[in-house]
Design a protein around this motif. Sequence first.
Motif, PDB file in Angstrom:
ATOM      1  N   ALA A 476       0.827  -1.208   0.000  1.00  0.00           N
ATOM      2  CA  ALA A 476       0.000   0.000   0.000  1.00  0.00           C
ATOM      3  C   ALA A 476       0.863   1.261   0.000  1.00  0.00           C
ATOM      4  CB  ALA A 476      -0.930  -0.002   1.206  1.00  0.00           C
ATOM      5  N   SER A 477       1.924   1.272   0.813  1.00  0.00           N
ATOM      6  CA  SER A 477       2.814   2.437   0.866  1.00  0.00           C
ATOM      7  C   SER A 477       3.574   2.601  -0.445  1.00  0.00           C
ATOM      8  CB  SER A 477       3.801   2.289   2.024  1.00  0.00           C
ATOM      9  OG  SER A 477       3.133   2.227   3.265  1.00  0.00           O
ATOM     10  N   ARG A 478       3.948   1.468  -1.052  1.00  0.00           N
ATOM     11  CA  ARG A 478       4.639   1.529  -2.351  1.00  0.00           C
ATOM     12  C   ARG A 478       3.745   2.188  -3.388  1.00  0.00           C
ATOM     13  NH1 ARG A 478       4.261  -1.760  -6.690  1.00  0.00           N
ATOM     14  NH2 ARG A 478       6.004  -1.755  -8.193  1.00  0.00           N
ATOM     15  N   GLU A 479       2.475   1.801  -3.432  1.00  0.00           N
ATOM     16  CA  GLU A 479       1.559   2.401  -4.395  1.00  0.00           C
ATOM     17  C   GLU A 479       1.426   3.903  -4.163  1.00  0.00           C
ATOM     18  OE1 GLU A 479       0.147   1.038  -7.119  1.00  0.00           O
ATOM     19  OE2 GLU A 479       1.475  -0.629  -6.585  1.00  0.00           O
ATOM     20  N   GLU A 480       1.484   4.303  -2.898  1.00  0.00           N
ATOM     21  CA  GLU A 480       1.364   5.720  -2.561  1.00  0.00           C
ATOM     22  C   GLU A 480       2.539   6.519  -3.131  1.00  0.00           C
ATOM     23  OE1 GLU A 480      -0.835   8.849  -0.841  1.00  0.00           O
ATOM     24  OE2 GLU A 480      -1.351   6.733  -1.073  1.00  0.00           O
TER      25      GLU A 480
END
Length: 532
Positions: A476-480
């Motif tokens: 999720a943080s990577r996508e952000e």
Amino acid sequence: MIVATDIELRAGSRLLLSDASFRVAAGDRIGLVGRNGAGKTTLTKVLASQSQPAAGSVTSSGEVGYLPQDPRTGDLSVMARDRILAARSLDVIVRDLAVSAAQMGEDDPAVAERAMRRYSRREAEFEAAGGYAAQSEAAAIASSLGLPERILEQPLSTLSGGQRRRVELARILFSGAETLLLDEPTNHLDADSIVWLRDHLASYSGGLIIISHDVDLLEKVVNRVFHLDANRQVIDQYNVGWKTYLQQRETDERRRKRELQNAQKKAATLLAQADKMRAKATKATAAQNMARRAERLLNSVEGERQSDRVAKLRFPKPAPCGKTPLMADGLSRSYGSLEIFTDVDLAIDRGSRVVVLGLNGAGKTTLLRILAGIDPPDTGVVEHGHGLRLGYYAQEHENLDMDRTVLDNMKSAAPELGETETRKVLGSFLFSGDDVDKPAGVLSGGEKTRLSLALLVVSSANVLLLDEPTNNLDPASREEILGALHAFEGAVVLVTHDEGAVHALEPDRVLLLPDGVEDLWGPDYADLVALA
């Protein structure tokens, strides 16, 4: 084997894990998952006896091999090969054999005799430790991890951060430890090395705990999954492989939702009846008991898992600058007699997007450090154009002052922000309460990544130098960050193994190291990203 009994973990006053008990036995290949900051790295440090739990106990039998996210290799003057061989004390034995062999040729008979006896003893120890077969095994592991012979013959001080990390991974895999604790082992590995590591760990017969965001690795290797739930401070243990875990976890979520809805419905009926009965004094006690039953009913079921929070990352509009804010002319860098790259020219125009590609050790991180003004080049110059504001993300997090707190790091990066605004920015990166008072050095790899990104956000940079910015991040943080990278209006120079990051950047140019060749970006270069 490792046995954890009723352990409690804390980060300052924040509870990470409560009353957790489990064991890691031979044949257990456990994927430890959970959002960044949930406590995965803290847990592995406790299991590796690098720190103590707040409560409970951990016991282990047999050797434990531990690869932290940011391994410290100790004496950097040590040769890479010796660092690997040291896992079985073969480095000392091999050196002593060489010294004894040389002394056996001394003219003094007494010296030669002592050397011969010492050589015989050390030779027996060498054979007991695996002898030449062990040396060949170490060399094979190193080669499979992208460490060729020429790298093994260099001192650690001449290697890049990624190469030193691969040396540490090779050392741990060579150690023969009964239990392995590996925190993001695929960081800095190329595609071929990752494939080899998957096969190697899938056939590992000892106990294994692995923290990784590489789904292919988890699918291939793990036969158990521990989900560290940051919201409930518990470990959910699944004695199944990765794909089955995902299905079972989804089923568990639906079951929890149904149970909660049923409990809430029954409790509401009980409470409504209790309210009616309270109107009559003769039934007040019965009403109170009925309300208690409703409370017990609600407490007996688990609520739905809360969604993990994700850092909200958006780069502000970059500060105004001239047409070409950053230039480099004739850059070269060597370590001793080893030439890293030579005669590199680069012009970063306003809003341009450049990907730097090259095999591990080609000097990608070194080039970014030179462009950032941290290291000097051996030859050539870096020129700053009008209005340049640089933002540098270092893969080893060297831009953070590890002795200072999270809050103080932010204040140093943006002194113009007031206390309230600084805390607000940190809150958007999931640092709140006591978290902001923790020294940066105790943060997990994912938390250090978030803090480094927060420093970039407040910099108003118009040129970003990014070195592996998606390492250590949960999906999720990577996508952000990929979304923020795509939307950024300034210039970017990116070093990465992450094909998704290159896709999000939509580069217009590529710089190939060590040759320094610059070209327009094209689909043909995409295949080189995972090899970089």
